[in-house]
Design a protein around this motif. Structure first.
Motif, mmCIF file in Angstrom:
data_model
loop_
_atom_site.group_PDB
_atom_site.id
_atom_site.type_symbol
_atom_site.label_atom_id
_atom_site.label_comp_id
_atom_site.label_asym_id
_atom_site.label_seq_id
_atom_site.Cartn_x
_atom_site.Cartn_y
_atom_site.Cartn_z
ATOM 1 N N GLY A 116 49.344 9.525 27.547
ATOM 2 C CA GLY A 116 50.101 10.663 27.379
ATOM 3 C C GLY A 116 50.054 11.739 26.089
ATOM 4 N N THR A 117 49.776 11.033 24.952
ATOM 5 C CA THR A 117 49.859 11.950 23.801
ATOM 6 C C THR A 117 48.339 12.194 23.287
ATOM 7 O OG1 THR A 117 49.645 10.124 22.143
ATOM 8 C CG2 THR A 117 52.127 10.900 23.077
ATOM 9 N N GLU B 242 46.839 9.301 21.438
ATOM 10 C CA GLU B 242 46.587 8.219 22.289
ATOM 11 C C GLU B 242 45.418 8.432 23.025
ATOM 12 O OE1 GLU B 242 50.980 6.393 23.401
ATOM 13 O OE2 GLU B 242 49.955 7.941 24.663
ATOM 14 N N ARG B 243 45.221 9.767 23.417
ATOM 15 C CA ARG B 243 44.035 10.184 24.093
ATOM 16 C C ARG B 243 42.662 10.005 23.170
ATOM 17 N NH1 ARG B 243 47.590 13.457 26.638
ATOM 18 N NH2 ARG B 243 46.873 15.450 25.304
#
Ligand SMILES: N[C@@H](CCC(=O)N[C@@H](CS)C(=O)NCC(=O)O)C(=O)O
Length: 214
Positions: A86-87, A90-91
């Motif tokens: 999602g962020t 994180e990606r």
């Protein structure tokens, strides 16, 4: 949708995993990388893939090479279930694990590199195998340290649901085992691989169950 693929190709295997996770049906077009000098090098195939490598993905009029670009395309066109979290941070993390495999390990061990070592530089079979093992083990050692100590690691590379990172790691583990690398030396990677292989999307993407499997 159509995927030019070879059952043992780890880059094709990445895309097969992504298509399965997203439950997308596709036609499988086999390209034999060894037979007859390699079908990937024939002029007919080079019309769809200039480099003469698999995979190539076709969606309507769009013809695209490069497994990671294909998976990112699938992610944008079929966002559910997601292969990226999602962020932005994180990606970036998931992509960094994927790229550790796709950029730091895989290119050094590709078929055409091994063929060049053997047939052009005339290195012995043992030396070629040592080259393969060295680069896989070096890359896996980095990944093992990274994944083992990271709170983001779950049953899979990022938590418990499949991501782009798993789509890249699992085929590389399969490939390493085929070349007799002892992947048990990397317990976190081994554990993630064992878990992934229990999942339908990964099991259906495995080389042994592809239409061109030998
Ligand atoms: N960076 C490319 C790599 C593709 C690639 O190297 N494919 C290999 C099989 S895994 C191949 O077709 N090799 C043919 C050859 O070396 O002649 C991708 O991710 O799609």
């Amino acid at each position: 949708m159509k995927l030019y693929s070879y059952f043992r190709s780890s880059a094709s295997y990445r895309v097969r995993i992504a298509l399965n996770v997203k439950n997308l049906p596709y036609d499988y077009v086999p390209v034999h990388l060894v037979r007859d000098g390699g079908e990937q090098l024939k002029p007919e195939y080079r019309k769809v893939n200039l480099d003469g490598i698999v995979p190539t993905f076709v969606d309507g009029n769009e013809v695209m090479p490069q497994s990671l670009a294909i998976i990112e395309y699938l992610e944008e066109t079929h966002p559910q279930p997601p292969l990226l979290p999602g962020t932005p941070a994180e990606r970036a993390y998931v992509r960094s694990v994927a790229l550790q495999v796709a950029c730091e390990i895989h290119p050094l061990n590709n078929l055409r590199v091994l063929k060049y070592l053997k047939h052009t530089l005339c290195v012995e079979e043992d030396a070629k195998d040592a080259w393969y093992k060295h680069w896989v083990e070096a890359g896996f050692a980095t990944l093992e340290t990274h994944l083992a100590g990271n709170p983001r690691t779950g049953k899979l590379c990022f938590g418990d649901t499949p991501t782009l990172a798993d789509a890249c790691l699992i085929p590389q583990v399969f490939n390493a085992q085929r070349f007799k690398v002892d992947t048990a030396k990397f317990p976190t990677i081994q554990r993630i691989y064992d878990h992934a292989m229990q999942l339908d999307a990964f099991a259906r993407a495995a080389p042994g169950v592809q239409p061109d499997a030998e």
